[in-house]
Scaffold this motif. Structure first.
Motif, PDB file in Angstrom:
ATOM      1  N   ALA A  99      -8.756  -7.360  29.941  1.00  0.00           N
ATOM      2  CA  ALA A  99      -7.418  -6.351  29.641  1.00  0.00           C
ATOM      3  C   ALA A  99      -6.762  -6.141  31.191  1.00  0.00           C
ATOM      4  O   ALA A  99      -5.405  -6.409  30.990  1.00  0.00           O
ATOM      5  CB  ALA A  99      -7.865  -5.085  29.118  1.00  0.00           C
ATOM      6  N   GLU A 159      -5.540  -1.872  26.829  1.00  0.00           N
ATOM      7  CA  GLU A 159      -6.622  -1.126  26.608  1.00  0.00           C
ATOM      8  C   GLU A 159      -7.752  -2.078  26.110  1.00  0.00           C
ATOM      9  O   GLU A 159      -7.164  -2.909  25.306  1.00  0.00           O
ATOM     10  CB  GLU A 159      -6.534  -0.103  25.782  1.00  0.00           C
ATOM     11  N   SER A 216     -11.006  -2.508  23.514  1.00  0.00           N
ATOM     12  CA  SER A 216     -11.544  -1.838  22.355  1.00  0.00           C
ATOM     13  C   SER A 216     -12.467  -2.842  21.647  1.00  0.00           C
ATOM     14  O   SER A 216     -11.803  -4.198  21.412  1.00  0.00           O
ATOM     15  CB  SER A 216     -10.546  -1.322  21.374  1.00  0.00           C
ATOM     16  N   TYR A 230     -10.659  -2.609  16.245  1.00  0.00           N
ATOM     17  CA  TYR A 230      -9.016  -2.581  16.257  1.00  0.00           C
ATOM     18  C   TYR A 230      -8.770  -1.237  16.299  1.00  0.00           C
ATOM     19  O   TYR A 230      -9.335  -0.655  15.123  1.00  0.00           O
ATOM     20  CB  TYR A 230      -8.517  -3.412  15.301  1.00  0.00           C
ATOM     21  N   PRO A 231      -8.112  -0.627  16.866  1.00  0.00           N
ATOM     22  CA  PRO A 231      -7.535   0.943  16.898  1.00  0.00           C
ATOM     23  C   PRO A 231      -6.554   1.138  15.949  1.00  0.00           C
ATOM     24  O   PRO A 231      -6.074   2.222  15.566  1.00  0.00           O
ATOM     25  CB  PRO A 231      -7.068   1.234  18.290  1.00  0.00           C
ATOM     26  N   ALA A 235      -3.583   0.609  15.970  1.00  0.00           N
ATOM     27  CA  ALA A 235      -2.312   0.949  16.705  1.00  0.00           C
ATOM     28  C   ALA A 235      -2.072   2.225  16.898  1.00  0.00           C
ATOM     29  O   ALA A 235      -1.157   2.765  17.504  1.00  0.00           O
ATOM     30  CB  ALA A 235      -1.147   0.433  16.017  1.00  0.00           C
ATOM     31  N   HIS A 236      -3.017   3.427  16.444  1.00  0.00           N
ATOM     32  CA  HIS A 236      -2.888   4.751  16.525  1.00  0.00           C
ATOM     33  C   HIS A 236      -1.253   5.085  16.356  1.00  0.00           C
ATOM     34  O   HIS A 236      -0.729   6.020  17.006  1.00  0.00           O
ATOM     35  CB  HIS A 236      -3.157   5.036  17.999  1.00  0.00           C
ATOM     36  N   ARG A 241       5.383  -1.371  17.077  1.00  0.00           N
ATOM     37  CA  ARG A 241       5.034  -2.674  17.469  1.00  0.00           C
ATOM     38  C   ARG A 241       6.097  -3.389  17.775  1.00  0.00           C
ATOM     39  O   ARG A 241       6.964  -3.748  16.818  1.00  0.00           O
ATOM     40  CB  ARG A 241       3.666  -3.232  16.566  1.00  0.00           C
ATOM     41  N   PHE A 289      -3.660  -4.389  23.456  1.00  0.00           N
ATOM     42  CA  PHE A 289      -4.870  -4.244  22.941  1.00  0.00           C
ATOM     43  C   PHE A 289      -6.108  -5.567  23.285  1.00  0.00           C
ATOM     44  O   PHE A 289      -5.398  -6.593  22.607  1.00  0.00           O
ATOM     45  CB  PHE A 289      -4.949  -3.537  21.605  1.00  0.00           C
ATOM     46  N   LEU A 312      -9.223  -6.971  21.967  1.00  0.00           N
ATOM     47  CA  LEU A 312     -10.087  -6.765  20.846  1.00  0.00           C
ATOM     48  C   LEU A 312     -11.473  -7.769  20.938  1.00  0.00           C
ATOM     49  O   LEU A 312     -11.376  -8.789  21.412  1.00  0.00           O
ATOM     50  CB  LEU A 312      -9.498  -6.743  19.602  1.00  0.00           C
ATOM     51  N   GLU A 364      -3.733  -8.539  21.272  1.00  0.00           N
ATOM     52  CA  GLU A 364      -2.571  -8.056  20.426  1.00  0.00           C
ATOM     53  C   GLU A 364      -1.650  -7.296  21.416  1.00  0.00           C
ATOM     54  O   GLU A 364      -2.041  -6.327  21.977  1.00  0.00           O
ATOM     55  CB  GLU A 364      -3.378  -7.232  19.401  1.00  0.00           C
ATOM     56  N   ARG A 365      -0.361  -7.982  21.501  1.00  0.00           N
ATOM     57  CA  ARG A 365       0.461  -7.479  22.489  1.00  0.00           C
ATOM     58  C   ARG A 365       1.712  -6.796  21.624  1.00  0.00           C
ATOM     59  O   ARG A 365       1.845  -6.846  20.535  1.00  0.00           O
ATOM     60  CB  ARG A 365       1.160  -8.675  23.243  1.00  0.00           C
TER      61      ARG A 365
END
Length: 669
Positions: free
Chosen positions: A276, A289, A291, A294-295, A297-298, A302, A374, A376, A386-387
């Motif tokens: 990262a 970040e 992880s 997969y978060p 996107a909280h 995007r 992210f 992942l 994942e941008r």
């Protein structure tokens, strides 16, 4: 002294011990053992004799000719295996063919009877005594597995197995001696050398003591080597960090288990974090970040890359490379093995075209300055980047006098990611009900989740049917009671999270196609929501239908949950699958992990009988359940078999024009 003199002296005594040349020893026709010695047994005896000498003298009798006169040779009554082992050593030039062999000449007993007596009245050593004796050789004399194996004529792997069994905790060894455990069960306990854990599992067992259950309980706190974290970190890096890889010496363990899950998590997170940081530094994002999962996107908005206008020179260069590539393919298509220089050129052109394709889209500089990444870990153990995520505090301030129409949202419900690591355990072999019992609720959830993602993918590729489906659900909302809504489409700009039901479904072929399709559309849409209406109005009819199909497909929810029974929606999902000719073989395959290890043996046999033959199902029916599931996986590979929940009936069309075609015609008019 001549042989005849020795025989004469032996005749005076009932039993005499003499040295006889190996070449004079023959197989006795009165030996009670008729089954030949195995090659492995003879090898083991030869190794033992080479290391320790001949510990027990063969018992022989003189060979007599037709007149009852000694021939000078001797028939081996007891010790045929030792004779064969000595002949093997002579063949290998380790001893002479005339090597003297100390033998006992027995003239007082019936040769057949004493041969039978030797094989009937003896008692074999208990295996537990053998295991502990091997362990003492290793501990007290410092012999390694290879050296012990050489001294007893067995492989080093067999020695390691016996040493592992000899190292099992004393309580288990005693239970095994007393008949309370079988050898298979003891081997399952020996998957690790943790005595405390062995005792815990022994105390926790009830009536079900199947080796499969024992092995699973012994390793439930460990991480399988096939786990994505283990694949990503690697056994070598894990071992260098002080981790221990547990290996089962008695089964195909798939690489073993990583003992320290916390250490593995730290290593995986650290490696992802370094990646990262590298991505952030190289690409200039505000944050990055790492992880494992997969978060989602909280709740972050995007953004996606936009097409970049390329110069005429770049386009011309790409065209030249494409033409060269096509020409090479035409010239070398029939050649099985390419010359090194041609293969190298193919790689160069591939790399150049790939770089050109990647540069065809780019993020706006202000998006990179505000957004993040992210990093992942995919289900296959390969990192995924994942941008384009923007945090609420990094959103641009609204223009003076203009309020935002809505709060920043996520990704319009696109389903992506890896999901959790919880894996459903396979059913126990013992105690399962006979027959075709209903599938578990958990498995129904997972299978219908896969069907949902397959339906979404298929509907997105069939705009006509998508239009008919949308018109159908809109008519339901407009003309029928709220409680009578038999449709699986949820036209509410929402998308059910499927990874919660089937971890990894977002990484399935259909899941990745959906994500790629979503990103492609997002890259075309205008940046500002206020500009979207005018943009949509300028779309061609085919583009408009394609966008409608994609958006409609995201709303499908055909998961069969016991907490949310919707028989009308499920029936509509079946009808929709027929309309789009859903083929789940492109998204899901029956494996021990996905299905076969989680249903009864009767279900496994049913699948093999349907896909292969009744004979094939019968051949594997006597196997233990884990072995049966693995065997069935191989038999079903490439057959296209699917469980009923994933099948699609394809009736013959009733008319040349389908319902979707008719709907499209009406819409076009």
């Amino acid at each position: 002294m001549t042989a005849k003199t020795e025989i004469a002296e032996a005749a005076v005594q009932d039993r005499a011990v003499i040295d006889i040349p190996l070449s004079k020893l023959k197989k006795s026709p009165r030996n009670a053992r008729r089954t030949p010695h195995t090659e492995a047994a003879v090898e083991a005896l030869a190794a033992s004799i080479a290391a320790k000498g001949l510990l027990q003298a063969p018992v022989v009798e003189p060979e007599l000719d037709g007149d009852g006169q000694p021939t000078g040779s001797y028939l081996v009554t007891i010790g045929e295996g030792r004779r064969l082992a000595l002949l093997l050593r002579a063949k290998r030039k380790e001893i002479r063919k005339t090597e003297p062999v100390r033998c006992v000449v027995d003239l007082s007993n019936d040769p057949h009877e004493i041969s039978l007596d030797e094989n009937v009245t003896r008692s074999d050593m208990h295996p537990a005594d053998q295991f502990e004796a091997f362990r003492r050789l290793a501990e007290e004399r410092g012999l390694g597995a290879e050296e012990i194996g050489a001294r007893f004529g067995v492989s080093a792997h067999v020695v390691r197995q016996r040493l592992r069994l000899g190292a099992v905790c004393p309580e288990l060894i005693q239970v095994y001696r007393d008949g309370g455990l079988t050898l298979d069960q003891l081997m399952a306990f020996a998957v690790t050398e943790d005595h405390a854990r062995q005792r815990q599992v022994l105390e926790a067992l009830s009536w079900n003591k199947s080796p499969h259950l024992i092995r699973r309980m012994m390793t439930e706190a460990h991480v399988p080597a096939a786990d994505r974290r283990a694949v990503f970190v690697g056994a070598e890096a894990y071992a260098e960090a002080g981790g221990v890889v547990v290996r089962d010496l008695f089964t195909e363990d798939g690489g073993g288990w990583f003992e320290d899950a916390a250490l593995l998590d730290r290593l995986a997170t650290g490696k992802l974090g370094a990646l990262a940081a590298e991505v952030r530094e190289r690409e200039g994002w505000k944050w990055a970040e790492a992880s494992i999962d997969y978060p989602h996107a909280h709740g972050l908005r995007r953004v996606y890359p936009r097409p970049v206008e390329r110069s005429a020179e770049d386009r011309a260069r790409a065209e030249v490379l494409t033409q060269e590539y096509d020409a090479l393919v035409s010239e070398w298509d029939a050649v099985e093995e390419l010359p090194p220089e041609i293969e190298a050129r193919f790689k160069e052109i591939d790399a150049a075209l790939e770089a050109f394709s990647q540069a065809a889209q780019a993020y706006e500089p202000d998006e990179v300055a505000r957004g993040g990444v992210f990093v992942l870990l995919g289900q296959d153990g390969v990192p995924r980047i994942e941008r384009g995520f923007v945090r609420p505090e990094d959103e641009p301030a609204p223009e003076p006098g203009r309020e935002p129409e809505c709060e920043p949202d996520g990704e319009a419900g696109v389903t992506e990611g890896d999901g959790g690591e919880a894996a459903e355990q396979a059913a126990d072999e013992d105690g399962e009900p006979d027959g075709l019992t209903p599938l578990s609720e958990r498995l129904v959830l997972e299978l219908t989740a896969y069907r949902t993602v397959g339906l979404r993918d298929a509907l997105a590729q069939d705009p006509n049917t998508a239009l008919a489906a949308v018109v159908h659900v809109l008519a339901l909302r407009a003309f029928y009671q709220p409680y009578d809504q038999p449709s699986c489409l949820e036209i509410k700009a929402t998308s059910a999270y499927l990874d919660g039901h089937a971890p990894g479904v977002g990484d399935s072929p259909a899941g990745r196609r959906i994500a790629e399709r979503h990103a492609a559309w997002a890259g075309r849409l205008p940046r500002e929501a206020g500009d979207l209406w005018a943009w949509v109005g300028g779309l061609s009819g085919s583009d408009l239908l394609d966008l409608l199909a994609h958006c409609a497909s995201l709303s499908i929810d055909a998961v069969r949950s016991p907490m949310n029974r919707r028989p009308g929606a499920w029936a509509h999902a079946d009808a929709l699958a027929e309309a789009v000719k859903l083929d789940m073989t492109t998204t899901w395959t029956p494996t021990a992990a996905s299905y076969l290890g989680r249903v009864t043996k009767a279900r496994i046999a049913e699948a093999v009988a349907e896909a292969v033959s009744e004979d094939a199902a019968q051949r594997i029916s006597d196997l233990k359940k884990p072995d049966m599931a693995q065997a069935a996986e191989g038999l079903l590979a490439g057959t296209g078999w699917l469980p009923p929940l994933l099948r699609t009936d394809r009736p013959e069309p009733q008319s040349p024009a389908s319902t979707s075609e008719a709907a499209f015609s009406v819409a076009a008019e």
